[in-house]
Design a protein around this motif. Sequence first.
Motif, PDB file in Angstrom:
ATOM      1  N   UNK A   1       1.135  -1.039  -0.201  1.00  0.00           N
ATOM      2  CA  UNK A   1       0.418   0.008  -0.374  1.00  0.00           C
ATOM      3  C   UNK A   1       0.638   1.354  -0.184  1.00  0.00           C
ATOM      4  N   UNK A   2       0.881   2.175  -0.821  1.00  0.00           N
ATOM      5  CA  UNK A   2       1.348   3.783  -1.070  1.00  0.00           C
ATOM      6  C   UNK A   2       0.778   4.010   0.563  1.00  0.00           C
ATOM      7  N   UNK A   3       2.432   4.981   0.896  1.00  0.00           N
ATOM      8  CA  UNK A   3       1.790   5.651   1.815  1.00  0.00           C
ATOM      9  C   UNK A   3       1.436   7.197   1.183  1.00  0.00           C
ATOM     10  N   UNK A   4       0.460   7.705   1.923  1.00  0.00           N
ATOM     11  CA  UNK A   4      -0.347   9.278   1.185  1.00  0.00           C
ATOM     12  C   UNK A   4       0.045   9.962   2.741  1.00  0.00           C
ATOM     13  N   UNK A   5       0.174  11.579   1.829  1.00  0.00           N
ATOM     14  CA  UNK A   5      -0.060  12.531   2.495  1.00  0.00           C
ATOM     15  C   UNK A   5      -1.153  12.904   3.498  1.00  0.00           C
ATOM     16  N   UNK A   6      -2.147  11.906   3.050  1.00  0.00           N
ATOM     17  CA  UNK A   6      -3.748  11.130   3.726  1.00  0.00           C
ATOM     18  C   UNK A   6      -3.135  10.613   5.374  1.00  0.00           C
ATOM     19  N   UNK A   7      -2.568   9.674   5.086  1.00  0.00           N
ATOM     20  CA  UNK A   7      -2.568   8.594   6.215  1.00  0.00           C
ATOM     21  C   UNK A   7      -1.106   9.920   6.989  1.00  0.00           C
ATOM     22  N   UNK A   8      -0.573  10.208   6.083  1.00  0.00           N
ATOM     23  CA  UNK A   8       0.759  11.246   7.124  1.00  0.00           C
ATOM     24  C   UNK A   8      -0.010  12.322   8.381  1.00  0.00           C
ATOM     25  N   UNK A   9      -1.204  12.522   7.866  1.00  0.00           N
ATOM     26  CA  UNK A   9      -2.060  13.472   8.843  1.00  0.00           C
ATOM     27  C   UNK A   9      -2.811  12.221   9.620  1.00  0.00           C
ATOM     28  N   UNK A  10      -2.963  11.472   9.129  1.00  0.00           N
ATOM     29  CA  UNK A  10      -3.903  10.774  10.425  1.00  0.00           C
ATOM     30  C   UNK A  10      -3.199  10.310  11.244  1.00  0.00           C
ATOM     31  N   UNK A  11      -1.675   9.554  10.526  1.00  0.00           N
ATOM     32  CA  UNK A  11      -0.898   9.053  11.649  1.00  0.00           C
ATOM     33  C   UNK A  11      -0.739  10.384  12.948  1.00  0.00           C
ATOM     34  N   UNK A  12      -0.017  11.653  12.508  1.00  0.00           N
ATOM     35  CA  UNK A  12      -0.331  12.779  13.306  1.00  0.00           C
ATOM     36  C   UNK A  12      -1.146  12.148  14.432  1.00  0.00           C
ATOM     37  N   UNK A  13      -2.920  12.234  14.109  1.00  0.00           N
ATOM     38  CA  UNK A  13      -3.475  12.854  14.828  1.00  0.00           C
ATOM     39  C   UNK A  13      -3.666  11.414  15.775  1.00  0.00           C
ATOM     40  N   UNK A  14      -3.030  10.344  15.360  1.00  0.00           N
ATOM     41  CA  UNK A  14      -3.008   8.929  15.984  1.00  0.00           C
ATOM     42  C   UNK A  14      -1.934   8.853  16.834  1.00  0.00           C
ATOM     43  N   UNK A  15      -1.022   9.727  16.865  1.00  0.00           N
ATOM     44  CA  UNK A  15       0.526   9.721  17.954  1.00  0.00           C
ATOM     45  C   UNK A  15      -0.209  10.557  18.934  1.00  0.00           C
ATOM     46  N   UNK A  16      -0.600  12.058  18.094  1.00  0.00           N
ATOM     47  CA  UNK A  16      -0.872  12.964  19.303  1.00  0.00           C
ATOM     48  C   UNK A  16      -2.165  12.225  20.939  1.00  0.00           C
ATOM     49  N   UNK A  17      -2.653  11.727  20.390  1.00  0.00           N
ATOM     50  CA  UNK A  17      -3.708  11.005  21.076  1.00  0.00           C
ATOM     51  C   UNK A  17      -5.378  11.147  21.109  1.00  0.00           C
ATOM     52  N   UNK A  18      -5.477  11.258  19.495  1.00  0.00           N
ATOM     53  CA  UNK A  18      -7.096  11.251  18.845  1.00  0.00           C
ATOM     54  C   UNK A  18      -7.730  10.056  19.055  1.00  0.00           C
ATOM     55  N   UNK A  19      -8.262   9.205  19.494  1.00  0.00           N
ATOM     56  CA  UNK A  19      -8.601   8.209  18.661  1.00  0.00           C
ATOM     57  C   UNK A  19     -10.395   8.864  17.672  1.00  0.00           C
ATOM     58  N   UNK A  20     -10.816   9.718  17.228  1.00  0.00           N
ATOM     59  CA  UNK A  20     -11.667   9.631  16.787  1.00  0.00           C
ATOM     60  C   UNK A  20     -11.124  11.276  16.064  1.00  0.00           C
ATOM     61  N   UNK A  21     -11.732  11.181  14.932  1.00  0.00           N
ATOM     62  CA  UNK A  21     -11.699  12.564  14.381  1.00  0.00           C
ATOM     63  C   UNK A  21     -13.036  12.804  13.971  1.00  0.00           C
TER      64      UNK A  21
END
Length: 564
Positions: free
Chosen positions: A1-21
């Motif tokens: 699977x290609x890792x994308x800009x959207x993934x980057x953003x999502x992973x950062x959100x998860x890293x800072x403790x977000x379980x939901x958006x």
Amino acid sequence: MTYTVGHYLGERLAQIGLKDHFAVAGDYNLVLLDQLLEIDGLRQVYCCNELNCGFSAEGYARANGAGAAVVTFSVGALSALNAIGGAYAENLPVILISGAPNSNDHGSGHILHHTIGTPDYSYQLEIAKRLTCAAVSITSAEDAPVLIDHAIRTALREKKPAYIEIACNVAPMPCPRPGPVGAILADAPSDPETLKLAVDELASFIAARKKPIMLVGSRLRAAGCEDAAIRLADALGCAVTTMAAAKSFFPEDHPAYAGTYWGDVSSPGAQQIFDWADGVLCLAPVFNDYSTVGWTAWPKGDNVALMDARHIAAGGKAFDGVHLRDVIEGLIDRLKGQPKKDATLVEYHRIKTPEAPVAAAEPNAPLVRAEMARQIQGLLTSDTSVIAETGDSWFNAIQMKLPHGARVELEMQWGHIGWSVPATFGYAVAAPERRIIAMIGDGSFQLTAQEVAQMVRLKLPVIIFLVNNRGYTIEVQIHDGPYNNIKNWDYAGLMSVFNAEDGHGKGFRATTGAEMEKAIAAAVANREGPTLIECVIDRDDCTSDLISWGRRVATANARPPAAR
Ligand code: TPU
Ligand code: MG
């Protein structure tokens, strides 16, 4: 699977403790939403409209420390920006993410749908810059990591919202994976020299006074200093008052707690002890027209030390670039072994008149505000959060006696009526383990009522006390006119509309104490969805505090223009 800009953003959100958006779909963000769905542990939660989406993320941030809302360009984002202004006012790091025109269209002269019909799409970014601490536009995958990190890092540091727009065709483009989260969490430390000077100054401020008092302000949580404030209170031994908007930021069962200081509408004894004190340590306060009761209760002058998140002002000196928590720790260290400065606490206990418990009303008498508040008070546990809307709900909530651990959420700086419905939804998504109670006036509810449907959808057992007093009573007290009367709704009946074929929400109307008690029992038993209890009271049946405060605020509003 290609890792994308959207993934980057999502992973950062998860890293800072977000379980939901929170999200509302639109063609500029659909591909981005697809990318975000692929992030493990990050749930996508939908809202009925973008204003509510922003406020949901804001409520989520109150419970979780940060939140995110994903919306489409202009038609969505401009609505969400109102809630982002609120997050700025309330010191909450909410990340607003907007889909944006295809990167090839920027600067092309093309006119696109959902825009104001001119080929310049920069207006949204320009507006966002005024309402956030960092606003970035991503039109290439190469720039995405640095821009995303800048926005999120700044929001977390400043405890303010940030804005990220991503061109719709860039969201699925290849992008490197993010590094450790520490890179965006790391913060500049306090300057050691300034820190020492600030602590020296505060220590001598205290040493020079016999009767100091502490005032806990509404930015204390954002400063990350709630625990430190308790330890400072223990070290000093003095009385501690909280500002109205800081309700629950200091434990009310703490021996030093001396109530809400709010000028003429303070809790019993709090104003007297505050005025008796010869020095005030103000921890992260916000002095605005509301918190100062129309500028009638504004602590300032030589006997006031201001201790903000990054700035200290005392003894005519100012210190910048220090963290409040470091200052407090330094001060606690200095106070070690010194006799307690407990004069204000001792005196508070002398002057405070014991409050008689409110007697239950006659069960079948028409429901009155005092009985409604008494019954809500009875529901408060150490795991309760009360989300109280603009209106007399503020005053009812501020008068509640909080057991240890109970929280109150108020939006007193922004004061957007209707905030509490989506904010309660967002809070409940973040903290499903807590008992969540919303107190909302009928007028406020009419702005954002539809978000109750999302509570039904996610089966959130929120209890909503909807105060039907047939109008904008808070405004009646400030300035009355025909504009304060509203169309009545069948609020309890709305629940069946929101339930449709599969929901488990419940709606009750209470016109007596007995009906309210029955409805509360049913609400507590309902674990499958929200319960709305419509409390019917008289139009003028409000707290006396609202009347006094309203008069003062009206006077401040009515000051004539100064002569030139
Ligand atoms: O308890 P009560 O009757 O005071 O509350 P209710 O019924 O919710 O009435 C609130 C009335 C109110 C208004 C209309 N409070 N502030 N406003 C002004 C206002 C208008 N629009 C927005 C978005 N926010 C506001 N605060
Ligand atoms: Mg009302």
